[in-house]
Design a protein around this motif. Structure first.
Motif, mmCIF file in Angstrom:
data_model
loop_
_atom_site.group_PDB
_atom_site.id
_atom_site.type_symbol
_atom_site.label_atom_id
_atom_site.label_comp_id
_atom_site.label_asym_id
_atom_site.label_seq_id
_atom_site.Cartn_x
_atom_site.Cartn_y
_atom_site.Cartn_z
ATOM 1 N N VAL B 19 30.761 47.736 34.506
ATOM 2 C CA VAL B 19 30.415 47.024 36.632
ATOM 3 C C VAL B 19 30.330 48.574 36.904
ATOM 4 N N ILE B 20 31.657 49.326 36.790
ATOM 5 C CA ILE B 20 31.884 50.308 38.085
ATOM 6 C C ILE B 20 30.796 51.510 37.635
ATOM 7 N N LYS B 21 30.452 51.608 36.331
ATOM 8 C CA LYS B 21 29.397 52.776 35.646
ATOM 9 C C LYS B 21 27.481 52.280 36.533
ATOM 10 N N ALA B 22 27.293 50.821 36.117
ATOM 11 C CA ALA B 22 26.123 50.466 36.755
ATOM 12 C C ALA B 22 26.079 50.583 38.084
ATOM 13 N N ASN B 208 64.760 47.157 49.803
ATOM 14 C CA ASN B 208 63.702 46.147 49.206
ATOM 15 C C ASN B 208 61.899 46.178 49.274
ATOM 16 N N THR B 209 61.567 45.889 48.522
ATOM 17 C CA THR B 209 60.270 45.182 48.402
ATOM 18 C C THR B 209 58.757 44.593 48.751
ATOM 19 N N TYR B 210 57.798 44.571 49.828
ATOM 20 C CA TYR B 210 57.489 43.296 49.863
ATOM 21 C C TYR B 210 55.780 43.716 49.972
ATOM 22 N N ALA B 211 54.831 43.269 48.911
ATOM 23 C CA ALA B 211 53.565 43.407 47.874
ATOM 24 C C ALA B 211 52.778 42.412 47.964
ATOM 25 N N CYS B 212 51.469 43.300 48.441
ATOM 26 C CA CYS B 212 50.412 41.966 48.667
ATOM 27 C C CYS B 212 49.875 41.791 47.373
ATOM 28 N N GLU B 213 49.339 40.247 46.204
ATOM 29 C CA GLU B 213 49.219 40.249 44.771
ATOM 30 C C GLU B 213 47.909 39.479 44.710
ATOM 31 N N ALA B 214 47.325 40.190 44.402
ATOM 32 C CA ALA B 214 45.933 38.817 43.971
ATOM 33 C C ALA B 214 45.708 39.151 42.701
ATOM 34 N N MET B 215 44.650 37.946 42.736
ATOM 35 C CA MET B 215 44.780 37.367 41.394
ATOM 36 C C MET B 215 43.080 37.534 40.717
ATOM 37 N N MET B 216 42.778 38.679 39.960
ATOM 38 C CA MET B 216 41.194 38.862 39.678
ATOM 39 C C MET B 216 40.963 37.593 38.225
ATOM 40 N N SER B 217 39.545 37.908 38.048
ATOM 41 C CA SER B 217 38.660 37.427 37.640
ATOM 42 C C SER B 217 39.057 36.547 36.045
ATOM 43 N N ASP B 218 39.876 37.701 35.051
ATOM 44 C CA ASP B 218 40.619 37.205 34.349
ATOM 45 C C ASP B 218 42.211 36.809 33.941
ATOM 46 N N ARG B 219 42.270 36.094 35.479
ATOM 47 C CA ARG B 219 43.759 35.452 35.976
ATOM 48 C C ARG B 219 44.611 36.477 35.976
ATOM 49 N N LYS B 220 44.804 37.810 35.805
ATOM 50 C CA LYS B 220 46.104 39.064 35.228
ATOM 51 C C LYS B 220 46.139 38.644 37.355
ATOM 52 N N ALA B 221 47.517 39.007 37.736
ATOM 53 C CA ALA B 221 47.554 40.025 38.869
ATOM 54 C C ALA B 221 47.317 41.741 38.955
ATOM 55 N N LEU B 222 47.254 41.619 40.631
ATOM 56 C CA LEU B 222 47.417 43.223 41.017
ATOM 57 C C LEU B 222 47.646 43.377 41.786
ATOM 58 N N THR B 270 37.558 41.046 41.408
ATOM 59 C CA THR B 270 37.727 39.838 42.057
ATOM 60 C C THR B 270 35.638 38.862 42.283
ATOM 61 N N HIS B 271 35.378 40.070 42.616
ATOM 62 C CA HIS B 271 33.840 39.627 43.333
ATOM 63 C C HIS B 271 32.942 39.861 42.403
ATOM 64 N N SER B 272 33.222 40.543 41.432
ATOM 65 C CA SER B 272 31.646 40.651 40.727
ATOM 66 C C SER B 272 31.349 39.782 39.283
ATOM 67 N N ASP B 273 29.693 39.840 38.697
ATOM 68 C CA ASP B 273 29.606 39.324 37.622
ATOM 69 C C ASP B 273 29.684 39.575 36.703
ATOM 70 N N ASP B 274 28.755 38.890 35.912
ATOM 71 C CA ASP B 274 27.983 40.015 34.587
ATOM 72 C C ASP B 274 27.282 40.687 34.615
ATOM 73 N N ASP B 275 25.818 40.872 36.447
ATOM 74 C CA ASP B 275 25.427 41.442 36.743
ATOM 75 C C ASP B 275 25.179 42.498 36.800
ATOM 76 N N GLY B 276 26.607 42.445 37.517
ATOM 77 C CA GLY B 276 27.156 43.787 37.884
ATOM 78 C C GLY B 276 28.178 43.629 39.481
ATOM 79 N N LEU B 277 27.973 44.413 40.077
ATOM 80 C CA LEU B 277 28.808 44.726 41.291
ATOM 81 C C LEU B 277 28.728 43.616 42.364
ATOM 82 N N VAL B 278 29.379 43.166 42.396
ATOM 83 C CA VAL B 278 29.021 42.413 44.023
ATOM 84 C C VAL B 278 30.086 42.819 45.174
#
Lengths: 479, 479
Positions: B19-22, B208-222, B270-278
């Motif tokens: 996706v990044i390359k395309a 102390n550390t605080y963070a914003c954690e997001a779920m990627m489309s492979d269900r892993k956290a970032l 998070t947003h991209s699909d099999d056609d590429g970047l969104v």
């Protein structure tokens, strides 16, 4: 005169550092030769960046980011380039707890690594031109540093373009020189001579270098920006080749061009005075400061501050968000508060005490001229932008006049020496010499060729070699 | 499906790189572990920067620049900090042709050198708070790199603040976490969990550390951004002391917080699909592309292009300068032109061929849903911004729904293992363990504590230790 700033007359170098310190623009870093750009200095850089960046984008360029570290072997691919930059490089030899197989240099400039990438991205004439700019930090190790003018690390932009033809690359080189000149003159209020550099002052690896040269208030020259026509030198070294529209393989023609945080030094040394910094309004992060003054806290809170805030809100709409500050250092004496704002270089002060309040006005004070006049509250939105425009113009024309008065024409070496020893400044002379002659002139006079100005097409007999048909050159001592 | 992009199903890691390359967002650099951010990737970064920078300034912060190189001895002043960062450092040992007396590290983060400067700038409570941010490059040597997510060099911002009281510093830490969350959700369309990190995941040197954690489309956290309350640790190590308003000497309380080019990775995953970047419209450099299509060059020049330019001009006014592009790759087949723009992630396409021209409309195609509908020429200014808003919202809620569907609550280790092995995603469980327990859980399940979400005040029995009164933690595999 300011107690914390020595006069220009007495010690120009120290004055320069005092102005920067008093304005809190920068500080020396714990690593030798490096600097910290403090918030007020960085805000100035952000405004400089904004103007250049907008102009780059308007002329079709896009930004990108290339790596900080460059393999030493890349530098060696272009003979002049490595000779010019290797002695100034900082070298990473270890990383991740191990010794590296090949040492990496911290980029002094990015022609090499960008050339390497362009060779991958360019195959056909359809891939050209590439018009890329990069904003980043670079490192050139300095033994003797000077804030903004010469530091081991500095911030800059470097444009790197690749073209299918020589003509197009030359056009780009000159176009960007023009963009530089335009912003320097119209935004930074720096009159500059745009011209071609001499052989001895060319960028290592360039076929031709052009520069904008400005005169500082000590009559020395400062190179404010450069634009290089690199010919096919880097394209050959890094194999940036492409199939042209006739199906033949050709090397691309490349250019590079840059301005840096050095421009902050140019602003300081062009416009400031013995009281401290003066910033041209168009590039000033804070364009106007409102200073409410009263020992009576209730009066301050209930009358002066609401008026100040009202004016601030109105002015921020016309001058830009966060352009107007209210000085609230009420614990300081009024004189010290004026002085702090003077030394910060804020173009216009709007002072308001009890007397002004009763009369419904601000007392406006121009930073550049010290001129005082009243602005009725209901006229601030209209008057302040106009006054700022006047200050902008006056600063430019004052600097231009100063340069004119300190530019002298000579026709032989004796005259050159005499004028230059007595008056310094810019010396104009027809010159047809090369590296050797430049060296001799520098030894004899201390001056170097700053440029062959573009908007001058006179020709005459070379003052040094006696050759006819020589172009007009401008010589000066330089930073 | 795209020929140059493998499906997520088949190989998620390769899909990410494809996706990044395309989309031409980035490329690997010749130096191992480093990347080149290509123009379209950098433009995205500029938009991300703009939103964060504006929010920092609106909350009273100013930008500054501190040096790239830091003396090794600085790092050693804070015990946990050096332990955390020393193994990842790139080290400059030579500069200007000589070996340095003390090796310098390329900054992995700037708490130390900034602490050193704050100690010089802070004397009295009147000098506080200091609210400084820096946009720069940092270096953390990586053996295994991944574009945007883990590279040896990356771009980021690091905020560094110093305060007179503990309360104020804690408030700042949480305020900036809130600023991050707001922009991630409302601009980048990334639903995030904002919360406290566990002991084992704290920043080296932080209380102390605080963070914003997001779920990627492979269900892993970032981990998309972090905000650290540093207590007085760095203030003691670097002697940032001041006289408080009672005349007593005290150490300052400091914070630091950062987001990086990693956010581009988060947008991709998070947003991209099999056609590429969104790309979500609010952060997309190009928000709409107009694609005039005809094999008839005269018709293109005299009819389609003028219409396209007219719409472009109108839309650039409402969407922002340079927001709308006209695709002029007429040498390519229409299908390839659509595809190129799909893979670039441009939120909305306005296609116009002969049929659309005759009917006075554009055929609009949403990148996210593929939905097609007509927009009459006279309605573009009004309709396009509305459609872009819909896309923005839909992307956010789609991602939020995905996270909800992949978040599971468990109450014991068996349940944890079962659910996590079968479904992955986010696992919620009450947890009262420390570093040791975190390590054991990671060994057994592969999951780590991502955070204790702030907007959840439930408590219950720890699923691992059986202790009562445990807070709710969210576990996941993470990038």
């Amino acid at each position: 005169m300011a107690r914390n700033i020595v006069s220009r007359e007495k010690d120009y170098s120290q004055w320069y550092l005092d102005v920067i310190k008093a304005a809190e623009l920068a500080d020396y870093a714990p690593v030798r030769g490096c600097m910290i750009i403090r918030p007020d200095g960085y805000a100035l850089w952000e405004f400089i960046q904004k103007h250049f960046d907008e102009a780059f984008k308007d002329t079709g360029h896009v930004n990108a980011y290339f790596p900080l570290l460059i393999p030493m072997s890349f530098l060696e691919k272009e003979a002049e380039h490595v000779e010019g930059f290797a002695p100034e490089c900082a070298v990473v030899t270890h990383a991740g707890g191990e010794e590296l197989e090949e040492p990496l240099i911290v980029r002094p400039t990015s022609e090499t690594v960008i050339g390497h990438m362009y060779s991958k991205w360019v195959q056909s004439w359809r891939d050209l031109p590439i018009l890329i700019n990069q904003w980043c930090n670079v490192m050139r190790w300095e033994k003797r540093s000077r804030l903004f003018l010469r530091t081991s690390e500095f911030l800059w932009q470097e444009g790197h373009t690749a073209h299918a033809t020589r003509e197009e690359a030359v056009e780009e080189t000159l176009k960007m020189l023009g963009v530089y000149r335009d912003i320097m003159e119209n935004v930074l209020a720096l009159p500059v001579l745009a011209g071609e550099k001499s052989e001895g002052e060319r960028f290592p690896g360039a076929d031709n270098t052009y520069a904008c040269e400005a005169m500082m208030s000590d009559r020395k020259a400062l190179q404010a920006g450069t634009s290089h026509f690199l010919g096919q030198n880097f394209a050959r070294a890094f194999d940036i080749s492409f199939q042209n529209s006739d199906g033949e393989l050709d090397f691309a023609w490349t250019t590079s061009w840059g301005v840096s945080t050095r421009l902050i030094g140019a602003i300081v040394m062009t416009h400031s005075d013995d009281d401290g910094l003066v910033i041209p309004p168009r590039v000033a992060p804070v364009k106007t400061v409102i200073i409410p003054i009263s020992p009576d806290e209730t009066f301050l809170e209930s009358d002066l501050l609401p008026r100040a805030r009202e004016a601030q809100e109105k002015l921020n709409v016309v001058l830009g968000k966060r352009s107007v500050k209210i000085d609230t250092a009420f614990h300081m004496r009024p004189g010290d508060r004026f002085f702090a704002n003077i030394q910060k270089g804020i173009p216009l002060r709007l002072e308001m005490g009890e007397k002004e309040f009763e009369r419904g006005v601000f007392q406006a004070v121009r930073r550049d001229s010290g001129e005082r006049f009243d602005i009725p509250w209901e006229e601030v939105e209209e008057r302040v932008p106009r006054v700022l425009d006047e200050i902008q113009n006056d600063l430019y024309f004052k600097a231009l006049e100063f340069r004119k008065q300190n530019t002298f024409r000579v026709s032989d070496l004796e005259g050159f020496k005499e004028v230059f020893a007595a008056r310094g400044g810019f010396v104009e002379a027809f010159f047809a010499g090369g590296r050797e002659e430049e060296k001799l002139i520098k030894e004899e006079t201390g001056a170097t060729v700053r440029c062959f100005p573009m908007d001058n097409d006179e020709s005459g007999t070379c003052f040094f070699t006696g050759k006819p048909g020589a172009r007009l050159a401008v010589f000066a001592r330089s930073y």
